[in-house]
Write an enzyme that holds these catalytic residues in place. Structure first.
Site, PDB file in Angstrom:
ATOM      1  N   ILE A 175       5.893  76.533 -16.874  1.00  0.00           N
ATOM      2  CA  ILE A 175       4.951  76.272 -17.909  1.00  0.00           C
ATOM      3  C   ILE A 175       3.436  76.910 -17.745  1.00  0.00           C
ATOM      4  O   ILE A 175       2.692  76.938 -18.430  1.00  0.00           O
ATOM      5  CB  ILE A 175       4.734  74.760 -18.087  1.00  0.00           C
ATOM      6  CG1 ILE A 175       4.337  74.041 -16.866  1.00  0.00           C
ATOM      7  CG2 ILE A 175       6.007  74.011 -18.875  1.00  0.00           C
ATOM      8  CD1 ILE A 175       3.722  72.652 -16.799  1.00  0.00           C
TER       9      ILE A 175
ATOM     10  N   VAL B  43       1.352  80.386 -15.250  1.00  0.00           N
ATOM     11  CA  VAL B  43       1.580  81.358 -14.214  1.00  0.00           C
ATOM     12  C   VAL B  43       0.045  81.636 -13.928  1.00  0.00           C
ATOM     13  O   VAL B  43      -0.732  81.703 -14.779  1.00  0.00           O
ATOM     14  CB  VAL B  43       2.209  82.527 -14.633  1.00  0.00           C
ATOM     15  CG1 VAL B  43       2.200  83.647 -13.299  1.00  0.00           C
ATOM     16  CG2 VAL B  43       3.616  82.345 -14.953  1.00  0.00           C
ATOM     17  N   GLY B  44      -0.304  81.542 -12.438  1.00  0.00           N
ATOM     18  CA  GLY B  44      -1.582  81.781 -12.112  1.00  0.00           C
ATOM     19  C   GLY B  44      -1.543  82.656 -10.920  1.00  0.00           C
ATOM     20  O   GLY B  44      -0.610  83.259 -10.454  1.00  0.00           O
ATOM     21  N   GLY B  45      -2.712  82.973 -10.615  1.00  0.00           N
ATOM     22  CA  GLY B  45      -2.737  83.788  -9.288  1.00  0.00           C
ATOM     23  C   GLY B  45      -2.267  83.254  -8.135  1.00  0.00           C
ATOM     24  O   GLY B  45      -1.888  83.947  -7.115  1.00  0.00           O
ATOM     25  N   PHE B  46      -2.279  81.844  -8.325  1.00  0.00           N
ATOM     26  CA  PHE B  46      -1.810  80.979  -6.882  1.00  0.00           C
ATOM     27  C   PHE B  46      -0.174  81.195  -6.816  1.00  0.00           C
ATOM     28  O   PHE B  46       0.299  81.195  -5.856  1.00  0.00           O
ATOM     29  CB  PHE B  46      -2.314  79.843  -7.241  1.00  0.00           C
ATOM     30  CG  PHE B  46      -1.873  78.835  -6.149  1.00  0.00           C
ATOM     31  CD1 PHE B  46      -2.394  78.419  -5.096  1.00  0.00           C
ATOM     32  CD2 PHE B  46      -0.695  78.004  -6.562  1.00  0.00           C
ATOM     33  CE1 PHE B  46      -1.652  77.589  -4.046  1.00  0.00           C
ATOM     34  CE2 PHE B  46      -0.011  77.044  -5.551  1.00  0.00           C
ATOM     35  CZ  PHE B  46      -0.541  76.876  -4.357  1.00  0.00           C
ATOM     36  N   GLY B  47       0.237  81.283  -8.169  1.00  0.00           N
ATOM     37  CA  GLY B  47       1.702  81.124  -8.072  1.00  0.00           C
ATOM     38  C   GLY B  47       2.180  80.619  -9.486  1.00  0.00           C
ATOM     39  O   GLY B  47       1.496  80.853 -10.505  1.00  0.00           O
TER      40      GLY B  47
ATOM     41  N   VAL C 190       3.608  77.350 -12.393  1.00  0.00           N
ATOM     42  CA  VAL C 190       3.712  75.825 -12.144  1.00  0.00           C
ATOM     43  C   VAL C 190       4.992  75.574 -13.180  1.00  0.00           C
ATOM     44  O   VAL C 190       5.218  76.206 -14.390  1.00  0.00           O
ATOM     45  CB  VAL C 190       2.375  75.608 -13.186  1.00  0.00           C
ATOM     46  CG1 VAL C 190       2.286  74.073 -13.453  1.00  0.00           C
ATOM     47  CG2 VAL C 190       0.958  75.960 -12.667  1.00  0.00           C
TER      48      VAL C 190
ATOM     49  N   ASP D  71     -14.846  77.551 -13.017  1.00  0.00           N
ATOM     50  CA  ASP D  71     -14.115  78.385 -13.798  1.00  0.00           C
ATOM     51  C   ASP D  71     -13.832  77.239 -15.257  1.00  0.00           C
ATOM     52  O   ASP D  71     -12.796  76.839 -15.589  1.00  0.00           O
ATOM     53  CB  ASP D  71     -13.060  78.564 -13.264  1.00  0.00           C
ATOM     54  CG  ASP D  71     -12.104  79.992 -14.018  1.00  0.00           C
ATOM     55  OD1 ASP D  71     -12.772  80.549 -14.945  1.00  0.00           O
ATOM     56  OD2 ASP D  71     -11.064  80.121 -13.813  1.00  0.00           O
TER      57      ASP D  71
END
Ligand SMILES: *[C@@H]1O[C@H](CO)[C@@H](O)[C@H](O)[C@H]1NC(C)=O
Ligand SMILES: *[C@@H]1O[C@H](CO)[C@@H](O)[C@H](O)[C@H]1NC(C)=O
Ligand SMILES: *[C@@H]1O[C@H](CO)[C@@H](O)[C@H](O)[C@H]1NC(C)=O
Ligand SMILES: *[C@@H]1O[C@H](CO)[C@@H](O)[C@H](O)[C@H]1NC(C)=O
Length: 856
Positions: A534, A536-540, A542, A652
């Site tokens: 659901i 996507v981010g820099g971390f990985g 979700v 942020d």
């Protein structure tokens, strides 16, 4: 009070938290020593110590203040009762046993050390006096500017009468005239003229009304204490009050006793935030007792606790409600509604956020135009409709002050010079009329509204103090790299999930939240099925998952390539688990098996705020919904900045990081960039600029030093997005429109902001409310951090905007979308709303230049 600056944002909340947080609050206010303290025991031949410990002057000494005394123009006689009247009459003090009688007009004149607020307290009891029938005496009592009593008769031989007034003496000479009616006499048993603290009465300058507000509670207004009540507690006698006030019990005003449960704590534990409410506002005895809901069981708790007080409907009233959370076990647990005369006075009063601590004194003032409501004032506290932490409601103290009318009278409609309030409506009778106009405008403009918040009271006077608070909030990790950090513009929009009941073993005391095995999470997400992604981010990525009994959660799985080590990961979890607030997305648990770094959050069914504003075809939010969402997000940020978890800067803040649950309750998410405040006294640490363009604080960008005011700036952009329904940056638009903050502020300065408001809101938004909201945004966007308000201040202004909206459903539609087309105008439909695309460094560079950093 005149020394107070006119300011829009009141730093009370922030300062209160600051002092509490730093343990600097110990410096209790010095005891109040009244500059003037005239205590006259009229008619008394001797003066003994009074029950409250004060010494009154004898009649011979008092007579020196009679203006006629020296000229032989004295129309008075003194009488003393031989013995106190027998019970049940009794009298509370020997001052009632003697009186001075006036056969004609007579004035006491007091030379004041200092003009300003003074108590005038008058004591009456018709003692037996040879040759006079005091029970029949009818007279008026008048100061230089105000009528205190008009055709007054203290005729009940079985009752003593006490009247208390607060007047602002404008000259160093205060006179008190006793004026008997024809064929009558006047009398008085005792007089107190005592200086009151300057800030006891809210001053007009800081009241936040859009129109005529400055006069709302002007220095020209005099007050009479109508009720002063220690809710849920004992009677408090003058001896137990720093200012010698009396507080009565609430039982006779309580509507349904079965709804109310008395609570009390030791008065010693009540804290008075420095610079805020002090024991001058009310003694700790008032805050140490209160009334809460008697039954909070599910199904039983749908009621308010109500108090009803009779008032004279021809006057306006200042209502002060005292609160002190003596019932919660932890912070951020108690939210409740406050109503006055059936109108919402405070929606979701959040004492934890306001005071930053439990058992801390707090009060709030309201104005009531009683004629709109009839002859009584009803104060109610009750549960919020929505599920908001613990269900309960609380009230600790209640004061109702009658306000002098347009001709300066507190009794009847005639003023000092005989002018009548009935004729004074034309704005030509000096300052009282000004006050009346203010009130009329206020009450007129908000059709039918009987109650309004005047202001928060008790804020500290030096606004600059907050700078030191800001510098206290510097980033801990100097280099600013932690692996939860999402790169700018690409932070994950996870919509996670957690129903606080439903078998999810989250406990704030566990510190780390719940531990999940990898297998559990595999099952929860269907083996990390791509279809369950659901966000996507820099971390990985979700994933949407289901745990236990079907509770939906957001599972954020760290990218194995991430440079963050497990140890750091755990440090982060520790920090995130400390953050527990209704308006922050909760961390439910984590998994670090097999070098995995997985966080499990509550699932936010309605996704990011932004999706409801533009870009997606979701139904438009109403103005009220937008306000509530902004208020929720502001609460969350305020908690991050000042709450129990220490100062944390989000770094942020943007509409994609404000998520909405199924009830559209806003929760701030993605503390990926968050920075914890350093230990006190740590030097300023510069940090690599992170965040999202379009939201980035220009000062942070220039100086690369982070403070909580950077979040405030970003939040200002969020507010504009909510208002205008367009992205913070729209590179496809003409240059002057690219940056929302700049563009909107240009329109604001021109006073034509309504032209760029989301067309969907046209006609459905109250202009006052919008203006208050836009002012808040403007303050947030101040060029320099020091000029920006705290989140607490912003929060207050937003709540105020909501009240304005609720008070007065819009009648005049905004300029319709088609009208007055301007070349600069874009509408949500026309602009097409390109998403901000800041992943491209070249674009970043360009946008950064555009993004309001010209002042370098
Ligand atoms: C009270 O009166 C003084 C003296 O006239 C004035 O300076 C001050 O502003 C007044 N106070 C308020 C709250 O208006
Ligand atoms: C008032 O003061 C007296 C003596 O200082 C004290 O014993 C008493 O408990 C106080 N409390 C109230 C509520 O009056
Ligand atoms: C209360 O409101 C009514 C109607 O709006 C107005 O006429 C009246 O003057 C107000 N009273 C006071 C004391 O402000
Ligand atoms: C509490 O009182 C307000 C105003 O009188 C009313 O609107 C609200 O429905 C009441 N709440 C409950 C739970 O009865």
């Amino acid at each position: 009070m005149g020394h107070r600056r006119r300011m829009e944002f009141l730093p009370f909340v922030l300062l209160a938290s600051f002092f509490l947080a730093t343990g600097d609050g110990a410096a209790a206010a010095a005891p109040f020593v009244p500059a003037d303290n005239f205590l006259l025991d009229c008619g008394a031949t001797t003066s003994g110590p009074m029950p409250d410990g004060r010494a009154f002057l004898t009649d011979a000494q008092s007579a020196a203040f009679l203006s006629g005394a020296s000229t032989g123009d004295d129309h008075s006689a003194s009488v003393s009762a031989a013995a106190p009247p027998p019970p049940p009459v009794g009298v509370p003090s020997p001052i009632y046993l003697s009186a001075r009688i006036f056969t004609g007009d007579a004035s006491y004149v007091f030379k004041l050390t200092r003009p300003g607020w003074h108590w005038i307290r008058l004591h009456f009891f018709p003692v037996k006096a040879t040759g006079f029938e005091l029970t029949r005496a009818v007279f008026s009592v008048i100061t230089d500017d105000h009528v205190l009593l008009h055709s007054f008769n203290a005729g009940d031989p079985t009752a003593w009468t006490f009247k208390e007034y607060l007047v602002n003496a404008t000259s160093p000479r205060l006179s008190l005239r006793f004026s008997p009616q024809r064929n009558s006499v006047a009398f008085v048993n005792a007089i107190e003229i005592v200086s009151a603290p300057d800030d006891l009465i809210p001053d007009s300058a800081a009241s936040l009304f859009p129109v005529g507000s400055a006069a709302a509670v002007g220095g020209g207004t005099a007050f009479q204490t109508a009720y002063r009540i220690n809710i849920g507690g004992p009677t408090i006698t003058p001896a137990n009050d720093t200012l010698f006030r009396s507080w009565e019990q609430d039982a006779r005003f309580l509507q349904s006793r079965s709804t109310a449960e008395r609570v009390n704590v030791s008065p010693a534990i009540v804290a008075f935030p420095s610079g805020a409410a002090t024991d001058l506002a009310a003694p700790n005895w008032v805050y140490a007792s209160g009334v809460k809901m008697a039954d909070t069981r599910v199904g039983r708790r749908n009621f308010n606790i109500s108090w009803q007080l009779d008032v004279d409907p021809s006057f306006a009233y200042l209502i002060r409600l005292h609160f002190c959370d003596i019932i919660s076990k932890s912070l951020n647990d108690l939210y409740f509604n406050v109503y006055v005369n059936q109108r919402m006075a405070v929606s979701g009063l959040d004492l934890s956020t306001l005071t930053g601590a439990l058992a801390t004194a707090y009060y709030r003032d309201f104005l009531v135009n009683a004629s709109l409501a009839g002859d009584r004032i009803t104060v109610q506290v009750g549960p919020m409709a929505e599920d908001a932490g613990k269900v309960d409601a609380l009230l600790n103290g209640l004061e109702i002050l009658k306000m002098s009318n347009s001709v300066g009278s507190l009794d009847g409609e005639f003023g000092v010079s005989g002018d009548s309030a009935a004729d004074a409506g034309n704005g030509d009778s000096g300052r009282h009329a000004a006050a009346a106009v203010g009130l009329t405008l206020m009450f007129g403009a908000f059709a039918g509204l009987g109650v309004m918040v005047v202001k928060w009271y008790g804020r500290p006077q030096d606004w600059e103090k907050r700078n030191s608070f800001s510098s206290w909030l510097l980033p801990l990790h100097g280099g600013g790299h932690s692996s939860f950090m999402t790169s700018k513009g690409s932070s994950a929009s996870f919509f996670g999930s957690h129903r606080s009941g439903g078998g999810v073993g989250f406990s704030s005391t566990m510190g780390l939240g719940r531990y999940f095995s990898f297998q559990e999470l595999q099952e929860a997400t269907g083996e990390f099925d791509r279809a369950a992604v659901i966000g996507v981010g820099g971390f990985g990525e979700v994933f949407l998952g289901q745990i236990d009994d079907g509770t939906k959660v957001a599972v954020k799985r760290g990218n194995p390539q991430s440079e963050q080590g497990i140890a750091e990961f755990q440090t982060e979890i520790q920090m995130l688990s400390k953050l527990r607030h209704r308006h922050l997305v909760s961390l439910i648990g984590y998994c670090d098996e097999n070098s995995e770094m997985i966080l499990v959050y509550e699932y936010m069914a309605n996704g990011p705020f932004r999706d409801h504003l533009y870009g997606k075809e979701l139904p438009s939010l109403t103005w009220r919904q937008r306000l509530e969402i902004c208020i929720g997000a502001a609460r969350g940020l305020h908690y991050l900045h000042t709450g129990a978890a220490q100062g944390i800067i989000h770094r942020d803040v943007k509409t994609t990081n404000i998520l909405l649950d199924e009830g559209l309750v806003a929760k701030v998410s993605d503390f990926g960039l968050s920075k914890e405040g350093p230990a006190m006294g740590a030097a300023a640490v510069s940090t690599a600029v992170k965040g999202s363009f379009g939201y980035l604080d220009p000062e942070y960008f220039r100086r690369q030093q982070l403070t909580d005011t950077s979040d405030v700036y970003s939040f200002g952009v969020v507010l504009l997005e909510a208002l205008c329904a367009r992205p913070a940056l729209s590179p496809a638009l003409p240059r002057e429109q690219v940056n929302l903050a700049e563009w909107a502020m240009q329109w604001k300065k021109k006073g034509r902001l309504e032209e760029i408001v989301d067309p969907v809101l046209a006609g459905a938004i109250n202009l006052e409310s919008m203006n208050k909201f836009a002012e808040a945004a403007e303050k947030c966007l101040a060029e320099h951090g020091v000029d920006r308000p705290s989140m607490g201040d912003v929060l207050w202004n937003l709540e105020y905007a909501l009240q304005l909206h609720d008070a007065s459903p819009p009648e005049v539609p905004l300029a319709p979308a088609a009208a007055s087309p301007s070349p600069e105008r874009t509408t949500a439909a026309a602009a097409g709303h390109p998403e901000d695309n800041s992943a491209n460094p070249a674009v970043d560079e360009l946008l950064a230049q555009i993004a309001g950093m010209k002042g370098r």
